[in-house]
Design a protein around this motif. Sequence first.
Motif, PDB file in Angstrom:
ATOM      1  N   SER A  43      50.734  23.513  54.031  1.00 14.18           N
ATOM      2  CA  SER A  43      52.195  23.544  54.135  1.00 14.18           C
ATOM      3  C   SER A  43      52.849  23.164  52.821  1.00 14.18           C
ATOM      4  CB  SER A  43      52.676  22.595  55.230  1.00 14.18           C
ATOM      5  OG  SER A  43      52.174  22.997  56.480  1.00 14.18           O
ATOM      6  N   ARG A  44      52.288  22.149  52.158  1.00 16.34           N
ATOM      7  CA  ARG A  44      52.844  21.713  50.874  1.00 16.34           C
ATOM      8  C   ARG A  44      52.711  22.833  49.842  1.00 16.34           C
ATOM      9  NH1 ARG A  44      50.973  17.183  46.499  1.00 16.34           N
ATOM     10  NH2 ARG A  44      52.758  17.507  45.170  1.00 16.34           N
ATOM     11  N   GLN A  45      51.529  23.425  49.765  1.00 17.05           N
ATOM     12  CA  GLN A  45      51.310  24.485  48.782  1.00 17.05           C
ATOM     13  C   GLN A  45      52.239  25.671  49.038  1.00 17.05           C
ATOM     14  OE1 GLN A  45      49.560  24.332  46.023  1.00 17.05           O
ATOM     15  NE2 GLN A  45      48.947  22.250  46.518  1.00 17.05           N
ATOM     16  N   ARG A  85      62.355  13.418  53.981  1.00 15.52           N
ATOM     17  CA  ARG A  85      61.240  12.457  53.978  1.00 15.52           C
ATOM     18  C   ARG A  85      60.051  13.017  53.217  1.00 15.52           C
ATOM     19  NH1 ARG A  85      60.334   8.484  58.073  1.00 15.52           N
ATOM     20  NH2 ARG A  85      58.298   9.407  58.430  1.00 15.52           N
ATOM     21  N   HIS A  86      59.708  14.275  53.478  1.00 19.49           N
ATOM     22  CA  HIS A  86      58.571  14.880  52.791  1.00 19.49           C
ATOM     23  C   HIS A  86      58.835  15.011  51.296  1.00 19.49           C
ATOM     24  CE1 HIS A  86      57.244  16.639  56.830  1.00 19.49           C
ATOM     25  NE2 HIS A  86      56.362  15.722  56.483  1.00 19.49           N
ATOM     26  N   LYS A  87      60.038  15.440  50.939  1.00 21.16           N
ATOM     27  CA  LYS A  87      60.381  15.567  49.517  1.00 21.16           C
ATOM     28  C   LYS A  87      60.281  14.213  48.818  1.00 21.16           C
ATOM     29  CE  LYS A  87      63.602  19.391  50.125  1.00 21.16           C
ATOM     30  NZ  LYS A  87      65.020  19.772  50.098  1.00 21.16           N
ATOM     31  N   TYR A 100      55.297  10.002  62.301  1.00 28.06           N
ATOM     32  CA  TYR A 100      55.307  10.088  60.849  1.00 28.06           C
ATOM     33  C   TYR A 100      55.521  11.516  60.376  1.00 28.06           C
ATOM     34  CZ  TYR A 100      53.421   5.397  61.011  1.00 28.06           C
ATOM     35  OH  TYR A 100      53.248   4.078  61.242  1.00 28.06           O
ATOM     36  N   GLY A 101      55.486  12.471  61.272  1.00 28.33           N
ATOM     37  CA  GLY A 101      55.589  13.866  60.870  1.00 28.33           C
ATOM     38  C   GLY A 101      54.283  14.292  60.210  1.00 28.33           C
TER      39      GLY A 101
END
Length: 85
Positions: free
Chosen positions: A10-12, A25-27, A3-4
């Motif tokens: 990391s997001r911040q 995928r994350h975006k 799923y990564g």
Amino acid sequence: MDYGTLDESSRQTAMKKGEAELSERHKLALELADHIMAYHGQLPDEMYTRLTEHFTREEIIALFFQIGSKNGANWFIIAMGIESK
């Protein structure tokens, strides 16, 4: 199934820099979370179609579960007047 990972740090960091350090995928997962929160769970067909291009059915269910449970917990915290310290 991989799923990564994308932890809050990391997001911040990625959001502060404004750089494209996130995978598609994350975006899309972040866009989904933002959309679900803004439109109270209403999801346009176009967004669902994009989700199916990047995630399996099980992953989509997991995303909705995580978004829903975090949202529910947040509303509980607000209703109870609980402050984070």
